[in-house]
Design a protein around this motif. Sequence first.
Motif, short mmCIF file in Angstrom:
data_model
loop_
_atom_site.label_atom_id
_atom_site.label_comp_id
_atom_site.label_asym_id
_atom_site.label_seq_id
_atom_site.Cartn_x
_atom_site.Cartn_y
_atom_site.Cartn_z
N ASP A 1 -33.65 13.20 5.40
CA ASP A 1 -32.29 12.71 5.23
C ASP A 1 -32.06 12.38 3.76
N GLN A 2 -30.88 12.63 3.29
CA GLN A 2 -30.58 12.42 1.87
C GLN A 2 -29.08 12.29 1.67
N HIS A 3 -28.73 11.54 0.65
CA HIS A 3 -27.31 11.37 0.31
C HIS A 3 -27.22 11.17 -1.19
N TRP A 4 -26.46 12.02 -1.84
CA TRP A 4 -26.38 12.01 -3.30
C TRP A 4 -25.05 11.45 -3.77
N GLY A 5 -24.68 10.32 -3.24
CA GLY A 5 -23.40 9.71 -3.60
C GLY A 5 -23.50 8.74 -4.75
N TRP B 1 -27.48 19.17 6.46
CA TRP B 1 -27.40 17.72 6.33
C TRP B 1 -26.57 17.34 5.11
N ASN B 2 -26.83 18.02 4.00
CA ASN B 2 -26.10 17.69 2.78
C ASN B 2 -24.62 18.02 2.88
N LEU C 1 -18.82 14.85 -3.62
CA LEU C 1 -18.57 13.52 -3.09
C LEU C 1 -17.75 12.66 -4.06
N GLY D 1 -21.40 15.55 4.92
CA GLY D 1 -20.41 14.62 4.38
C GLY D 1 -19.32 15.29 3.57
N CYS E 1 -23.71 18.38 -4.51
CA CYS E 1 -23.20 17.46 -3.49
C CYS E 1 -22.64 16.19 -4.11
N THR E 2 -23.30 15.68 -5.16
CA THR E 2 -22.74 14.47 -5.77
C THR E 2 -21.40 14.77 -6.41
#
Length: 489
Positions: free
Chosen positions: A364-368, A338-339, A162, A342, A158-159
């Motif tokens: 919830d998670q965001h690997w930006g 969820w991943n 992104l 975005g 995912c990162t």
Amino acid sequence: MALMRMAVAAIILVDLAIRSTDLEAHYTNLGVLPLHVLFERAWNPYQFSLHTMSGLWEVQALLFALAAALAVGLLLGWRTRWMTLGSWLLLVSLQNRNPLIAQGGDDLLRMLLFWGLFLPWGRVWAKDARELPAPAHYSCFGVATAAFVVQVALVYVCTAFLKNAPEWTTEGTAIYYALSLDQVLMPAGRLLYPHYELMRWLTHFTYYTELLLPILLFMPVATNTCRLLFVLVLFGFHAGISLTLFVGLFFLISFAALLGLLPTPAMNWLEARLGPAVQLGAAHLARWREQLPVWQTPLQVELRLALHPRVPQHRHFRLLPALRDTVLLVLLGYVVWWNLDGIVTPRYGMGEPLRWFGYLFRTDQHWGMFAPAVFKDDGWYILEGSTRDGRLLDLYRGGRRVSYAKPASIMALHKNDRWRKYSENYLFVDNDWMRAYYCNYMLRVWHDNPKNPPLTHLNVVYMKEVSLPHYRVQGPSREVLCGCDAPPR
């Protein structure tokens, strides 16, 4: 997985130790984020936090001590399932108390504990395991382990998706811009920074490593070799990041996750060489551990029955694994969705009505990380205090006379990575409400020391530099973010 359990517990203890040095500043009503401001400005109504029960430092200290005790229990593998649950609850509570100092490593640590609730990571090298027969083998496959593997893969894939800016995909200048950020530049990064073409090559290596290396986790052939290659490459990858950029505990948390992926042959090799040292340490702990009461979790009872088929199994024990696996599949699908939210088009994204579960249970998670592009704006802070006799003192540097010259090491000005992240967040225009609370807090702390000369006014100044291609810099320029007057004394 037992090794990962112990590593996660140790990281929780280190995290608590670092956070405890700012107990008043970050978690009480006398700090930079009082409870009424948290609920007004930075609160999600679906979240919970035991740390919001009081704004007193004494209550926060008790919760910190409880979290440390649970982490020690998790480290020893005593009542492992309950220690995991308690550690996860208190970690979520602590992170929710001050989201302004949160970073990507916090998401990963939280998810390791979440999936750890379903992993058999207390089956060996644990107090609980002393009452169970030795496993017939050490390979483990199930929905829970699959969910853990997918979670690790999502972090990197995912990162990479992104990171869609030209600096990553075509120009290869992302690492150059990252090392241009003096706020996070480590000594090894200074050594690498002059080599422009090497940084360009490392940018492409980073991007394609994150994008393609997770494929090794799902190879149906030579699985052990592929898994070990994945672990070794990423160990070196995160070690390199930690030596060049100030990323807090993120690299240690990543190491802990990778430990859970070590294949059985690698663990056998390690155990053969580390076994004597482990046995010596276990001998010193044996007397103390024997004092811990024996307690069986329902999962351990279920495992004991599975290992002894001659014992009749009740129907509800046979239904538990199927029900657990069904729940885990749903949870895994939710996390994957969820991943991807975005990354995929909005048509297939997760709508806001479905996000309550992620907010409530903090899946919830965001690997930006450094995505979609690396910041170009850089600089350093000056806490410009005015005395009654007209002097300008820099509270950021212990009250020395204000100098607008660039410090030798901007990273060294931050007490720890929590404060660095906080200063990064209040720089954003959307978070300008944070600045006045920070300004007043620093002014109060200054006046709490009777040796410090009284101030009439304090400005939070940002000396802004903009990184340009090929080692060019625009600035610095002086920007006053906010100011506050001292109360009459």
